[in-house]
Scaffold this active site. Structure first.
Site, PDB file in Angstrom:
ATOM      1  CE  LYS A 156      15.070 -29.969  54.348  1.00  0.00           C
ATOM      2  NZ  LYS A 156      13.849 -29.101  54.148  1.00  0.00           N
ATOM      3  CD  GLN A 208      10.961 -35.364  53.140  1.00  0.00           C
ATOM      4  OE1 GLN A 208      11.485 -36.245  54.186  1.00  0.00           O
ATOM      5  NE2 GLN A 208      11.225 -35.188  52.085  1.00  0.00           N
ATOM      6  CG  ASP A 230      10.125 -27.151  50.096  1.00  0.00           C
ATOM      7  OD1 ASP A 230      10.815 -27.846  49.675  1.00  0.00           O
ATOM      8  OD2 ASP A 230       8.750 -27.115  49.775  1.00  0.00           O
ATOM      9  N   GLY A 238      13.291 -31.911  47.644  1.00  0.00           N
ATOM     10  CA  GLY A 238      13.935 -31.312  46.473  1.00  0.00           C
ATOM     11  C   GLY A 238      14.755 -30.177  47.109  1.00  0.00           C
ATOM     12  CG  HIS A 239      17.123 -30.619  49.775  1.00  0.00           C
ATOM     13  ND1 HIS A 239      18.226 -31.780  50.696  1.00  0.00           N
ATOM     14  CD2 HIS A 239      15.931 -30.918  50.463  1.00  0.00           C
ATOM     15  CE1 HIS A 239      17.230 -32.077  51.539  1.00  0.00           C
ATOM     16  NE2 HIS A 239      15.928 -31.580  51.268  1.00  0.00           N
TER      17      HIS A 239
HETATM   18  P1  GDP Z   1      15.100 -27.230  51.033  1.00  0.00           P
HETATM   19  O1  GDP Z   1      14.204 -28.233  50.530  1.00  0.00           O
HETATM   20  O2  GDP Z   1      14.871 -26.986  52.501  1.00  0.00           O
HETATM   21  O3  GDP Z   1      16.465 -27.586  50.549  1.00  0.00           O
HETATM   22  O4  GDP Z   1      14.484 -25.914  50.218  1.00  0.00           O
HETATM   23  P2  GDP Z   1      14.164 -25.804  48.557  1.00  0.00           P
HETATM   24  O5  GDP Z   1      15.211 -25.684  47.850  1.00  0.00           O
HETATM   25  O6  GDP Z   1      12.983 -26.498  48.325  1.00  0.00           O
HETATM   26  O7  GDP Z   1      13.503 -24.223  48.698  1.00  0.00           O
HETATM   27  C1  GDP Z   1      14.225 -23.040  49.212  1.00  0.00           C
HETATM   28  C2  GDP Z   1      14.207 -22.013  48.085  1.00  0.00           C
HETATM   29  O8  GDP Z   1      14.725 -20.943  48.527  1.00  0.00           O
HETATM   30  C3  GDP Z   1      14.990 -22.281  47.076  1.00  0.00           C
HETATM   31  O9  GDP Z   1      14.554 -21.887  45.910  1.00  0.00           O
HETATM   32  C4  GDP Z   1      16.251 -21.812  47.315  1.00  0.00           C
HETATM   33  O10 GDP Z   1      17.008 -21.266  46.106  1.00  0.00           O
HETATM   34  C5  GDP Z   1      15.809 -20.307  47.806  1.00  0.00           C
HETATM   35  N1  GDP Z   1      16.578 -19.757  48.915  1.00  0.00           N
HETATM   36  C6  GDP Z   1      17.436 -20.241  50.065  1.00  0.00           C
HETATM   37  N2  GDP Z   1      17.765 -19.119  50.760  1.00  0.00           N
HETATM   38  C7  GDP Z   1      17.338 -18.054  50.110  1.00  0.00           C
HETATM   39  C8  GDP Z   1      17.409 -16.744  50.438  1.00  0.00           C
HETATM   40  O11 GDP Z   1      18.085 -16.459  51.479  1.00  0.00           O
HETATM   41  N3  GDP Z   1      17.041 -15.829  49.554  1.00  0.00           N
HETATM   42  C9  GDP Z   1      16.265 -16.112  48.640  1.00  0.00           C
HETATM   43  N4  GDP Z   1      15.888 -15.222  47.755  1.00  0.00           N
HETATM   44  N5  GDP Z   1      16.318 -17.391  48.084  1.00  0.00           N
HETATM   45  C10 GDP Z   1      16.879 -18.479  48.895  1.00  0.00           C
HETATM   46  P1  IMO Z   2      12.227 -31.240  51.410  1.00  0.00           P
HETATM   47  O1  IMO Z   2      13.307 -31.971  51.798  1.00  0.00           O
HETATM   48  C1  IMO Z   2       8.350 -29.608  51.482  1.00  0.00           C
HETATM   49  C2  IMO Z   2       5.304 -32.767  51.880  1.00  0.00           C
HETATM   50  C3  IMO Z   2       4.254 -33.068  50.536  1.00  0.00           C
HETATM   51  C4  IMO Z   2       2.865 -33.473  51.324  1.00  0.00           C
HETATM   52  C5  IMO Z   2       3.369 -34.462  52.504  1.00  0.00           C
HETATM   53  C6  IMO Z   2       3.579 -35.901  52.188  1.00  0.00           C
HETATM   54  O2  IMO Z   2      12.447 -30.511  49.834  1.00  0.00           O
HETATM   55  O3  IMO Z   2      12.085 -29.856  52.324  1.00  0.00           O
HETATM   56  P2  IMO Z   2       5.025 -37.611  50.792  1.00  0.00           P
HETATM   57  O4  IMO Z   2       5.387 -37.390  49.279  1.00  0.00           O
HETATM   58  O5  IMO Z   2       6.144 -37.412  51.545  1.00  0.00           O
HETATM   59  O6  IMO Z   2       4.290 -38.638  50.986  1.00  0.00           O
HETATM   60  O7  IMO Z   2       4.012 -36.200  51.016  1.00  0.00           O
HETATM   61  O8  IMO Z   2       4.815 -33.964  52.709  1.00  0.00           O
HETATM   62  N1  IMO Z   2       6.731 -32.862  51.398  1.00  0.00           N
HETATM   63  C7  IMO Z   2       7.355 -31.891  51.450  1.00  0.00           C
HETATM   64  N2  IMO Z   2       7.109 -30.537  51.450  1.00  0.00           N
HETATM   65  N3  IMO Z   2       9.494 -30.156  51.330  1.00  0.00           N
HETATM   66  C8  IMO Z   2       9.609 -31.374  51.287  1.00  0.00           C
HETATM   67  O9  IMO Z   2      10.980 -31.981  51.077  1.00  0.00           O
HETATM   68  C9  IMO Z   2       8.538 -32.437  51.065  1.00  0.00           C
HETATM   69  N4  IMO Z   2       8.510 -33.542  51.299  1.00  0.00           N
HETATM   70  C10 IMO Z   2       7.281 -34.204  51.412  1.00  0.00           C
HETATM   71  O10 IMO Z   2       4.072 -31.758  49.856  1.00  0.00           O
HETATM   72  O11 IMO Z   2       2.467 -32.474  52.083  1.00  0.00           O
HETATM   73 MG    MG Z   3      12.536 -28.640  48.974  1.00  0.00          MG
END
Ligand code: GDP
Ligand code: IMO
Ligand code: MG
Length: 422
Positions: free
Chosen positions: A16, A223, A13, A40-41
């Protein structure tokens, strides 16, 4: 033209999805190589929010080719739903999205087993997404999984499914879980197979041909480094190689054709699920949750938050060969009087500069902080390094030095344009 591997440098998270979206402009092909719909991107285009789970985030750019590589575990029902969701938002996938024929399929027993194993662990549970990721990879390693190529051939799928249901129904019955019905599952999953069949391809050759034509390939990590099955905080990890090496094995693209590794990290740290996180901090958690930020994009769970852990980022730079770091969510720190950077860990009188792999040590590690003055200025409207408040630049310079890499991109908001290069 460059082939870039993008990896999460923390616990997932990191943002990415957003950085992939920014880098996609200069890429021709975007490839997912590991994980599944545990990812979840999030990508914002204007005010429209998209959350991608299995489909590469590049799909939001018209005409880019997107590949779900062999290293991914594909939940066919989840993927069909995701594609339909994209179509309902006017995002087309036909002719743009391809699925590796040798990727493995996530089946309903994987999800049941994921939940069952977690419930048996009690307080030691991993906190998985319960999407069946671990059991699907276990079956792959056990050489008894179902691959996409078998899944889309009705007769092959029928035989494999019969055997699997028989095998797992014994476990289900022994654990008081309702047993599975062959016809019900076959009917549901063969409908998904029909829908996905036109997207299935020999993606290894596709990538090779693209490379011969000088196309730019972007590998979208899922991840993060410390959830890696080998290098993460085992056993509190996911079941795939989330570090840069996984991009090659998960796609069939050779390592000597990768030009650059880009890491993504937040200006602070977050983690979802169990496991050690030395710089976890209640003040920053409460602050970000109070702003409605840091809730999981896949499960909606509140993420644990803490100060930026430069010990972790430094270790991620080492493990992945990170050439450049994209730093997101700088704006999350805009209101603090002072900001802290974790520069070392301490345990039993020993200082650690890299994350110790012995979890019994890591669990007891205390953060050593460098405290810096906050900037107390909103940064979201800023579009250049020179326009950042001096204290923000000072924080970033310290973070860069402590992480032993170069900062290349700064993100100050979730939208595509809330970004600038350093
Ligand atoms: P990922 O799994 O690495 O793609 O990240 P996620 O989407 O799960 O979580 C990143 C969160 O940060 C999302 O809600 C994005 O919309 C948010 N985000 C990314 N960059 C920024 C930033 O620079 N500022 C703010 N406020 N939100 C950001
Ligand atoms: P993105 O790509 C954050 C975490 C779960 C748990 C561990 C194992 O959005 O960054 P799993 O279901 O993979 O067997 O769970 O890994 N986890 C993540 N945490 N971002 C993710 O993906 C994750 N995918 C799995 O919360 O701790
Ligand atoms: Mg994510």
């Amino acid at each position: 033209m460059a082939n870039i591997v993008l990896v999460g440098a923390q616990w997932g998270d990191e943002g990415k999805g957003k950085i992939i979206d920014v880098l996609t402009e200069k890429s021709d092909i975007i490839v997912r190589t590991q994980g599944g719909n545990n990812a979840g991107h999030t990508v914002f285009i204007g005010t429209t929010k998209y959350v991608l789970h299995l489909v590469p985030s590049g799909i939001l750019h018209k005409s880019k080719i997107c590949i779900i590589g062999n290293g991914v575990v594909v939940d066919p029902i989840g993927l069909v739903k995701e594609i339909e969701g994209l179509l309902s938002m006017n995002v087309q996938v036909a002719g743009q999205l391809f699925i590796s024929q040798t990727a493995h399929v996530v089946m309903p027993w994987h999800k049941e087993l994921d939940a069952l194993k977690e419930s048996k662990k009690g307080s030691n549970k991993i906190g998985t997404t319960k999407n069946g990721i671990g059991p699907a990879y276990s079956e792959k390693a056990d050489r008894t999984g179902i691959r996409v190529i078998d899944f889309i051939h009705p007769e092959r799928f029928k035989t494999l499914l019969k055997n699997k249901i028989e095998e797992h129904n014994e476990t289900f019955a022994a654990n008081g879980i309702p047993t599975m019905d062959f016809d019900e599952i076959y009917n549901l999953y063969s409908k998904a197979a029909e829908k996905l069949k036109p997207l299935v391809a020999d993606t290894v050759t596709l990538l090779h041909e693209a490379w011969k034509q000088n196309k730019s390939i972007l590998f979208e990590g899922a991840q993060g480094t410390f959830l890696d099955i080998d290098h993460g905080t085992y056993p509190f990890v996911t079941s795939s190689n989330t570090t840069s090496g996984g991009a090659c094995t998960g796609s069939g693209f050779p390592p000597n054709r990768i030009d650059k590794v880009v890491g993504v990290a937040k200006a602070y740290s977050t983690r979802v699920g169990s496991g050690p996180m030395p710089s976890e901090n209640e003040e920053i958690s409460n602050h970000l949750h109070g702003l409605g930020r840091e809730f999981g994009a896949t499960t909606g769970r509140p993420r644990r938050c803490g100060w930026h852990d430069a010990v972790a980022t430094r270790t991620a730079v080492m493990l992945n060969g990170i050439d450049e770091l994209a730093l997101t969510n700088l704006d999350g720190l805009d209101t603090f009087d002072t900001v802290k950077l974790c520069v070392a860990y301490e345990c039993d009188g020993i200082q650690y500069r890299y994350v110790p792999s012995d979890i019994t040590v890591l669990e007891r590690c205390k953060p050593v902080y460098k405290e810096l003055p906050g900037w107390k200025t909103p940064t979201t409207a800023i579009r250049s390094w020179d326009d950042l408040p001096e204290n923000a630049r000072n924080y970033l310079k310290n973070l860069e030095k402590e992480s032993e890499t170069h900062l290349s991109i700064i993100s100050v908001g979730p939208a595509r344009d809330e970004t600038f290069s350093v």
